[in-house]
Design a protein around this motif. Structure first.
Motif, PDB file in Angstrom:
ATOM      1  N   ALA A 135     -11.223  43.287 -31.911  1.00 16.13           N
ATOM      2  CA  ALA A 135     -12.627  43.406 -31.584  1.00 16.13           C
ATOM      3  C   ALA A 135     -13.002  42.314 -30.608  1.00 16.13           C
ATOM      4  O   ALA A 135     -12.506  41.185 -30.654  1.00 16.13           O
ATOM      5  CB  ALA A 135     -13.454  43.289 -32.861  1.00 16.13           C
ATOM      6  N   GLY A 136     -13.942  42.662 -29.704  1.00 11.42           N
ATOM      7  CA  GLY A 136     -14.386  41.699 -28.711  1.00 11.42           C
ATOM      8  C   GLY A 136     -15.555  40.885 -29.223  1.00 11.42           C
ATOM      9  O   GLY A 136     -15.916  40.914 -30.393  1.00 11.42           O
ATOM     10  N   VAL A 137     -16.174  40.158 -28.296  1.00  8.48           N
ATOM     11  CA  VAL A 137     -17.353  39.362 -28.616  1.00  8.48           C
ATOM     12  C   VAL A 137     -18.538  40.318 -28.793  1.00  8.48           C
ATOM     13  O   VAL A 137     -18.786  41.158 -27.928  1.00  8.48           O
ATOM     14  CB  VAL A 137     -17.649  38.345 -27.501  1.00  8.48           C
ATOM     15  N   ALA A 138     -19.240  40.177 -29.909  1.00 12.61           N
ATOM     16  CA  ALA A 138     -20.374  41.034 -30.190  1.00 12.61           C
ATOM     17  C   ALA A 138     -21.670  40.264 -29.975  1.00 12.61           C
ATOM     18  O   ALA A 138     -21.772  39.074 -30.329  1.00 12.61           O
ATOM     19  CB  ALA A 138     -20.310  41.562 -31.622  1.00 12.61           C
ATOM     20  N   GLN A 139     -22.655  40.947 -29.414  1.00 10.29           N
ATOM     21  CA  GLN A 139     -23.970  40.338 -29.215  1.00 10.29           C
ATOM     22  C   GLN A 139     -25.048  41.334 -29.600  1.00 10.29           C
ATOM     23  O   GLN A 139     -24.902  42.541 -29.418  1.00 10.29           O
ATOM     24  CB  GLN A 139     -24.169  39.938 -27.752  1.00 10.29           C
ATOM     25  N   SER A 140     -26.146  40.785 -30.111  1.00  5.41           N
ATOM     26  CA  SER A 140     -27.309  41.627 -30.376  1.00  5.41           C
ATOM     27  C   SER A 140     -28.572  40.789 -30.273  1.00  5.41           C
ATOM     28  O   SER A 140     -28.523  39.564 -30.463  1.00  5.41           O
ATOM     29  CB  SER A 140     -27.206  42.262 -31.768  1.00  5.41           C
ATOM     30  N   PRO A 141     -29.688  41.420 -29.924  1.00 10.82           N
ATOM     31  CA  PRO A 141     -29.796  42.794 -29.474  1.00 10.82           C
ATOM     32  C   PRO A 141     -29.257  42.941 -28.056  1.00 10.82           C
ATOM     33  O   PRO A 141     -28.926  41.945 -27.430  1.00 10.82           O
ATOM     34  CB  PRO A 141     -31.299  43.042 -29.522  1.00 10.82           C
ATOM     35  N   ARG A 142     -29.153  44.131 -27.557  1.00 13.38           N
ATOM     36  CA  ARG A 142     -28.717  44.342 -26.181  1.00 13.38           C
ATOM     37  C   ARG A 142     -29.871  44.157 -25.217  1.00 13.38           C
ATOM     38  O   ARG A 142     -29.668  43.733 -24.081  1.00 13.38           O
ATOM     39  CB  ARG A 142     -28.115  45.731 -26.026  1.00 13.38           C
ATOM     40  N   TYR A 143     -31.076  44.492 -25.660  1.00  7.00           N
ATOM     41  CA  TYR A 143     -32.257  44.367 -24.820  1.00  7.00           C
ATOM     42  C   TYR A 143     -33.403  43.808 -25.660  1.00  7.00           C
ATOM     43  O   TYR A 143     -33.505  44.095 -26.852  1.00  7.00           O
ATOM     44  CB  TYR A 143     -32.673  45.726 -24.239  1.00  7.00           C
ATOM     45  N   LYS A 144     -34.256  43.038 -24.981  1.00  9.94           N
ATOM     46  CA  LYS A 144     -35.428  42.491 -25.665  1.00  9.94           C
ATOM     47  C   LYS A 144     -36.533  42.292 -24.635  1.00  9.94           C
ATOM     48  O   LYS A 144     -36.297  41.717 -23.561  1.00  9.94           O
ATOM     49  CB  LYS A 144     -35.071  41.159 -26.334  1.00  9.94           C
ATOM     50  N   ILE A 145     -37.717  42.769 -24.989  1.00 10.00           N
ATOM     51  CA  ILE A 145     -38.887  42.558 -24.142  1.00 10.00           C
ATOM     52  C   ILE A 145     -39.916  41.813 -24.978  1.00 10.00           C
ATOM     53  O   ILE A 145     -40.275  42.256 -26.071  1.00 10.00           O
ATOM     54  CB  ILE A 145     -39.475  43.888 -23.632  1.00 10.00           C
ATOM     55  N   ILE A 146     -40.396  40.693 -24.460  1.00  7.03           N
ATOM     56  CA  ILE A 146     -41.403  39.907 -25.171  1.00  7.03           C
ATOM     57  C   ILE A 146     -42.443  39.429 -24.178  1.00  7.03           C
ATOM     58  O   ILE A 146     -42.240  39.500 -22.957  1.00  7.03           O
ATOM     59  CB  ILE A 146     -40.788  38.688 -25.899  1.00  7.03           C
ATOM     60  N   PHE A 198     -31.247  35.332 -30.190  1.00  8.11           N
ATOM     61  CA  PHE A 198     -30.094  36.162 -29.872  1.00  8.11           C
ATOM     62  C   PHE A 198     -28.951  35.767 -30.805  1.00  8.11           C
ATOM     63  O   PHE A 198     -28.811  34.606 -31.175  1.00  8.11           O
ATOM     64  CB  PHE A 198     -29.646  35.952 -28.422  1.00  8.11           C
ATOM     65  N   TRP A 199     -28.133  36.746 -31.095  1.00  5.97           N
ATOM     66  CA  TRP A 199     -27.029  36.513 -32.013  1.00  5.97           C
ATOM     67  C   TRP A 199     -25.695  36.810 -31.342  1.00  5.97           C
ATOM     68  O   TRP A 199     -25.599  37.734 -30.504  1.00  5.97           O
ATOM     69  CB  TRP A 199     -27.223  37.402 -33.253  1.00  5.97           C
ATOM     70  N   CYS A 200     -24.675  36.047 -31.691  1.00  8.66           N
ATOM     71  CA  CYS A 200     -23.346  36.238 -31.114  1.00  8.66           C
ATOM     72  C   CYS A 200     -22.291  36.084 -32.209  1.00  8.66           C
ATOM     73  O   CYS A 200     -22.331  35.139 -33.005  1.00  8.66           O
ATOM     74  CB  CYS A 200     -23.068  35.223 -30.016  1.00  8.66           C
ATOM     75  N   ASN A 201     -21.344  37.004 -32.223  1.00  7.14           N
ATOM     76  CA  ASN A 201     -20.187  36.918 -33.110  1.00  7.14           C
ATOM     77  C   ASN A 201     -18.944  36.869 -32.241  1.00  7.14           C
ATOM     78  O   ASN A 201     -18.617  37.854 -31.568  1.00  7.14           O
ATOM     79  CB  ASN A 201     -20.145  38.116 -34.057  1.00  7.14           C
ATOM     80  N   PRO A 202     -18.237  35.757 -32.227  1.00 11.22           N
ATOM     81  CA  PRO A 202     -17.090  35.624 -31.313  1.00 11.22           C
ATOM     82  C   PRO A 202     -15.870  36.382 -31.819  1.00 11.22           C
ATOM     83  O   PRO A 202     -15.871  36.922 -32.927  1.00 11.22           O
ATOM     84  CB  PRO A 202     -16.830  34.112 -31.328  1.00 11.22           C
ATOM     85  N   ILE A 203     -14.859  36.401 -31.009  1.00 19.21           N
ATOM     86  CA  ILE A 203     -13.596  37.006 -31.413  1.00 19.21           C
ATOM     87  C   ILE A 203     -13.026  36.192 -32.567  1.00 19.21           C
ATOM     88  O   ILE A 203     -13.086  34.946 -32.557  1.00 19.21           O
ATOM     89  CB  ILE A 203     -12.616  37.042 -30.224  1.00 19.21           C
ATOM     90  N   SER A 204     -12.492  36.891 -33.548  1.00 27.31           N
ATOM     91  CA  SER A 204     -11.968  36.233 -34.742  1.00 27.31           C
ATOM     92  C   SER A 204     -10.916  35.190 -34.370  1.00 27.31           C
ATOM     93  O   SER A 204      -9.986  35.460 -33.603  1.00 27.31           O
ATOM     94  CB  SER A 204     -11.345  37.280 -35.674  1.00 27.31           C
ATOM     95  N   GLY A 205     -11.089  33.992 -34.915  1.00 20.96           N
ATOM     96  CA  GLY A 205     -10.129  32.923 -34.663  1.00 20.96           C
ATOM     97  C   GLY A 205     -10.459  32.056 -33.466  1.00 20.96           C
ATOM     98  O   GLY A 205      -9.802  31.034 -33.241  1.00 20.96           O
ATOM     99  N   HIS A 206     -11.463  32.438 -32.702  1.00 19.81           N
ATOM    100  CA  HIS A 206     -11.847  31.632 -31.540  1.00 19.81           C
ATOM    101  C   HIS A 206     -12.760  30.490 -31.988  1.00 19.81           C
ATOM    102  O   HIS A 206     -13.851  30.706 -32.495  1.00 19.81           O
ATOM    103  CB  HIS A 206     -12.560  32.495 -30.499  1.00 19.81           C
TER     104      HIS A 206
END
Lengths: 115, 113
Positions: free
Chosen positions: A2-13, A21-29
């Motif tokens: 699995a690659g690097v995951a981010q959410s949300p993809r879009y945000k308007i404020i 913003f949230w980020c989940n890196p590649i496992s073990g990185h």
């Protein structure tokens, strides 16, 4: 893998609001990076973590931006309060352990629009 | 701090032809790493190729190769046999000894069928 995951993809404020913003890196990185990419420009490093410690945050506007990586895995980047000039794509990247030869792998980014 | 300059905001190439993207950088270090990243419209940055400054041999990855001129601080990317899927923004990047990564402003590559 699995690659690097981010959410949300879009945000308007609206300006002066807060956003995270949230980020989940590649496992073990162990190393995680947050970049800001303004339209028409290359990414600019905001902050670099090694496990849960900050390695470099010299370009992070600390009066409004904050980031954390409490357990050395996921990370959040917060803007509070947002300004119009914060409109950009926020990219998260990770690498195995931050050595010079280690390649950074990027997530898809979060596109932020501040009105 | 090091700077990275990409002097070509846009480039176009005919499918199956060869194109070269330019990159120059400014650094006071002798040991560093250089990268080319590709960013398609979906915005996921993908590593294309990397070069260690201490290596004289130019890096190659299939249709992608670099011309690394250390004295001139030049690092160009050559794409051979261009394909429609090569269309994207290409970013040159320099990584210093302290892991400081700097990107150029990018070159938008269009591939014409």
């Amino acid at each position: 893998e699995a690659g690097v995951a981010q959410s949300p993809r879009y945000k308007i404020i609206e300006k002066r609001q807060s956003v995270a913003f949230w980020c989940n890196p590649i496992s073990g990185h162990a190393t995680l990076y947050w970049y800001q990419q303004i339209l028409g420009q290359g990414p600019k490093l905001l902050i670099q973590f090694q496990n849960n410690g900050v390695v470099d945050d010299s370009q992070l506007p600390k009066d409004r931006f904050s980031a954390e990586r409490l357990k050395g895995v996921d990370s959040t980047l917060k803007i509070q309060p947002a300004k119009l000039e914060d409109s950009a794509v926020y990219l998260c990247a990770s690498s195995f352990w931050g050595a010079r030869q280690e390649t950074q792998y990027f997530g898809p980014g979060t596109r932020l629009l501040v009105l | 701090a090091q700077t990275v300059t990409q002097s070509q905001p846009e480039m176009s190439v005919q499918e199956a032809e060869t194109v070269t993207l330019s990159c120059t950088y400014d650094t006071s270090e002798s040991d560093y790493y250089l990268f080319w990243y590709k960013q398609p419209p979906s915005r996921q940055m993908i590593l294309v190729i990397r070069q260690e400054a201490y290596k004289q041999q130019n890096a190659t990855e299939n249709r992608f190769s670099v011309n690394f001129q250390k004295a001139a601080k030049s690092f160009s990317l050559k794409i051979s046999d261009s394909q429609l899927g090569d269309a994207a923004m290409y970013f040159c990047a320099h990584r210093s000894n302290n892991n400081d990564m700097r990107f150029g402003a990018g070159t938008r590559l269009t591939v014409k069928p």
